[in-house]
Design a protein around this motif. Structure first.
Motif, mmCIF file in Angstrom:
data_model
loop_
_atom_site.group_PDB
_atom_site.id
_atom_site.type_symbol
_atom_site.label_atom_id
_atom_site.label_comp_id
_atom_site.label_asym_id
_atom_site.label_seq_id
_atom_site.Cartn_x
_atom_site.Cartn_y
_atom_site.Cartn_z
ATOM 1 N N PRO A 30 15.301 -15.270 11.963
ATOM 2 C CA PRO A 30 15.297 -14.947 13.501
ATOM 3 C C PRO A 30 13.710 -13.963 13.315
ATOM 4 N N SER A 31 13.493 -12.788 12.154
ATOM 5 C CA SER A 31 12.898 -11.985 12.514
ATOM 6 C C SER A 31 11.288 -12.389 12.795
ATOM 7 N N ASP A 32 10.896 -13.965 12.294
ATOM 8 C CA ASP A 32 9.376 -14.573 12.627
ATOM 9 C C ASP A 32 9.598 -14.932 14.150
ATOM 10 N N LEU A 33 11.218 -15.509 14.598
ATOM 11 C CA LEU A 33 10.961 -15.924 15.577
ATOM 12 C C LEU A 33 11.107 -14.986 16.400
ATOM 13 N N SER A 34 11.509 -13.874 16.394
ATOM 14 C CA SER A 34 11.408 -12.707 17.829
ATOM 15 C C SER A 34 9.933 -12.266 17.607
ATOM 16 N N GLN A 35 8.966 -11.924 16.603
ATOM 17 C CA GLN A 35 7.307 -12.174 16.562
ATOM 18 C C GLN A 35 6.995 -13.014 17.229
ATOM 19 N N VAL A 36 6.980 -14.043 17.224
ATOM 20 C CA VAL A 36 6.331 -14.770 18.313
ATOM 21 C C VAL A 36 7.090 -15.251 19.698
ATOM 22 N N ASN A 37 8.199 -14.225 19.684
ATOM 23 C CA ASN A 37 8.234 -14.694 21.070
ATOM 24 C C ASN A 37 7.831 -13.175 21.807
ATOM 25 N N ALA A 38 7.679 -12.215 20.715
ATOM 26 C CA ALA A 38 6.918 -11.196 20.999
ATOM 27 C C ALA A 38 5.328 -11.040 21.604
ATOM 28 N N TYR A 39 4.859 -11.960 21.127
ATOM 29 C CA TYR A 39 3.462 -12.119 20.936
ATOM 30 C C TYR A 39 3.387 -13.470 22.296
ATOM 31 N N ILE A 40 4.274 -14.064 23.031
ATOM 32 C CA ILE A 40 3.895 -14.869 23.573
ATOM 33 C C ILE A 40 4.115 -13.901 24.977
ATOM 34 N N ARG A 41 4.927 -12.528 25.229
ATOM 35 C CA ARG A 41 5.143 -11.566 26.062
ATOM 36 C C ARG A 41 3.846 -10.995 25.998
ATOM 37 N N ALA A 42 3.174 -10.482 24.924
ATOM 38 C CA ALA A 42 2.226 -9.662 24.815
ATOM 39 C C ALA A 42 1.465 -10.061 24.959
ATOM 40 N N VAL A 43 1.059 -11.760 25.459
ATOM 41 C CA VAL A 43 -0.516 -12.323 25.697
ATOM 42 C C VAL A 43 -0.488 -12.590 27.663
ATOM 43 N N THR A 44 -1.574 -11.391 27.896
ATOM 44 C CA THR A 44 -1.127 -11.566 29.108
ATOM 45 C C THR A 44 -1.788 -12.774 30.078
ATOM 46 N N THR A 45 -3.434 -12.457 29.385
ATOM 47 C CA THR A 45 -4.461 -13.934 29.003
ATOM 48 C C THR A 45 -4.577 -14.270 28.093
ATOM 49 N N MET A 46 -5.893 -15.222 27.907
ATOM 50 C CA MET A 46 -6.486 -15.690 26.799
ATOM 51 C C MET A 46 -7.209 -16.575 26.915
ATOM 52 N N THR A 47 -7.901 -16.804 26.226
ATOM 53 C CA THR A 47 -9.437 -17.535 27.200
ATOM 54 C C THR A 47 -9.539 -18.266 25.061
ATOM 55 N N ALA A 48 -10.066 -19.019 24.899
ATOM 56 C CA ALA A 48 -10.330 -19.745 23.243
ATOM 57 C C ALA A 48 -11.268 -20.771 24.045
ATOM 58 N N ASP A 49 -12.049 -20.995 22.987
ATOM 59 C CA ASP A 49 -12.310 -22.655 22.048
ATOM 60 C C ASP A 49 -11.661 -23.698 22.217
ATOM 61 N N PHE A 50 -10.924 -24.566 22.180
ATOM 62 C CA PHE A 50 -10.528 -25.445 21.619
ATOM 63 C C PHE A 50 -11.078 -26.391 21.228
ATOM 64 N N SER A 51 -10.151 -27.561 19.729
ATOM 65 C CA SER A 51 -10.740 -28.946 19.286
ATOM 66 C C SER A 51 -9.716 -29.427 19.095
ATOM 67 N N GLN A 52 -9.772 -30.922 19.779
ATOM 68 C CA GLN A 52 -8.819 -31.631 19.844
ATOM 69 C C GLN A 52 -8.817 -32.754 19.329
ATOM 70 N N THR A 53 -8.204 -33.311 18.019
ATOM 71 C CA THR A 53 -8.414 -34.248 17.681
ATOM 72 C C THR A 53 -7.010 -35.119 17.163
ATOM 73 N N ASP A 54 -7.782 -36.108 17.616
ATOM 74 C CA ASP A 54 -5.790 -38.236 17.987
ATOM 75 C C ASP A 54 -5.948 -38.027 16.399
ATOM 76 N N ARG A 55 -5.225 -38.984 16.060
ATOM 77 C CA ARG A 55 -4.603 -39.665 14.870
ATOM 78 C C ARG A 55 -5.491 -41.008 14.583
ATOM 79 N N ASN A 56 -6.287 -41.053 15.462
ATOM 80 C CA ASN A 56 -7.842 -41.655 15.282
ATOM 81 C C ASN A 56 -8.929 -41.230 14.240
ATOM 82 N N GLY A 57 -9.279 -39.420 14.478
ATOM 83 C CA GLY A 57 -9.689 -38.351 14.190
ATOM 84 C C GLY A 57 -10.897 -38.193 15.073
ATOM 85 N N GLN A 58 -10.470 -39.682 16.076
ATOM 86 C CA GLN A 58 -12.019 -38.755 17.379
ATOM 87 C C GLN A 58 -11.215 -37.251 18.125
#
Length: 212
Positions: A30-58
């Protein structure tokens, strides 16, 4: 290109998620779940680069923009005629190559666990043991709606990040066994993000999306 895109759409709209580590018994913390809840509620905005890979490695890359509550944008690399936008109520996938638009309620998406601060992970989440004390993984799914999928969010513990966590990414495995991994880099929090970032141009003959 379609072979790369299709698993992603499944992953974002109704895909069970799984963490790519050796099977280890899950344990509720529960303490870890609460920490993740706190993270989601603390992040008002976010930007990031992402890399998305499918099961074929593409792999596809792009930029992620998030604004709570419920707004998210996946802008793909040049040459990929696809855009995914969440406006707070629905996720919209716009395919400019074939001029098609599809929408799903955010509540039907595993991404809802990440972009809905009102959700309580203690009710539908569990910690997945990783064997690394610096890595926290939380799997979330609606037991009443398993067809909506499961998201496993992966965090690195970082005292300088919101609620002491840095979102590393997530991994998806849909009902057809399509696996998609999304990894984030260059994550920035609290940056100015205009609501216009979540508008989009409708490629269908009648013109633009409402408010787009």
């Amino acid at each position: 290109m379609k072979r790369v895109i299709a698993p992603l759409i499944l992953a974002l709209t109704a895909a069970p998620f799984a963490l790519p580590v050796a099977p280890v018994a899950a344990q509720q913390q529960p303490s870890d779940l609460s920490q993740v809840n706190a993270y989601i509620r603390a992040v008002t905005t976010m930007t990031a680069d992402f890399s998305q890979t499918d099961r074929n490695g593409q792999t596809l890359t792009g930029q992620l923009t998030l604004k709570q509550p419920g707004k998210i944008r996946f802008q793909y690399q040049k040459g990929v005629p696809l855009l995914i936008v969440g406006d707070g109520k629905a996720l919209t996938m716009i395919d400019y190559e074939v001029r098609q638009v599809q929408r799903w309620p955010i509540g039907n998406s595993p991404l809802g666990a990440l972009i809905d601060p009102s959700k309580d992970l203690s009710k539908f989440g569990k910690v997945i043991q990783t064997g690394d004390p610096n890595v926290l993984s939380v799997q979330a799914r609606d037991p009443k709606r398993p067809e909506y999928g499961t998201i496993t969010m992966i965090f690195n513990r970082d005292p300088s990040a919101p609620a002491g966590l840095q979102l590393y990414g997530w991994v998806a495995l849909d009902s057809q066994n399509n696996r998609t991994a999304v990894r984030l880099s260059n994550v920035r929090y609290g940056v100015p993000v205009a609501d216009s970032a979540f508008r989009w141009v409708d490629p269908r003959p009648k013109g633009r999306a409402p408010g787009g």
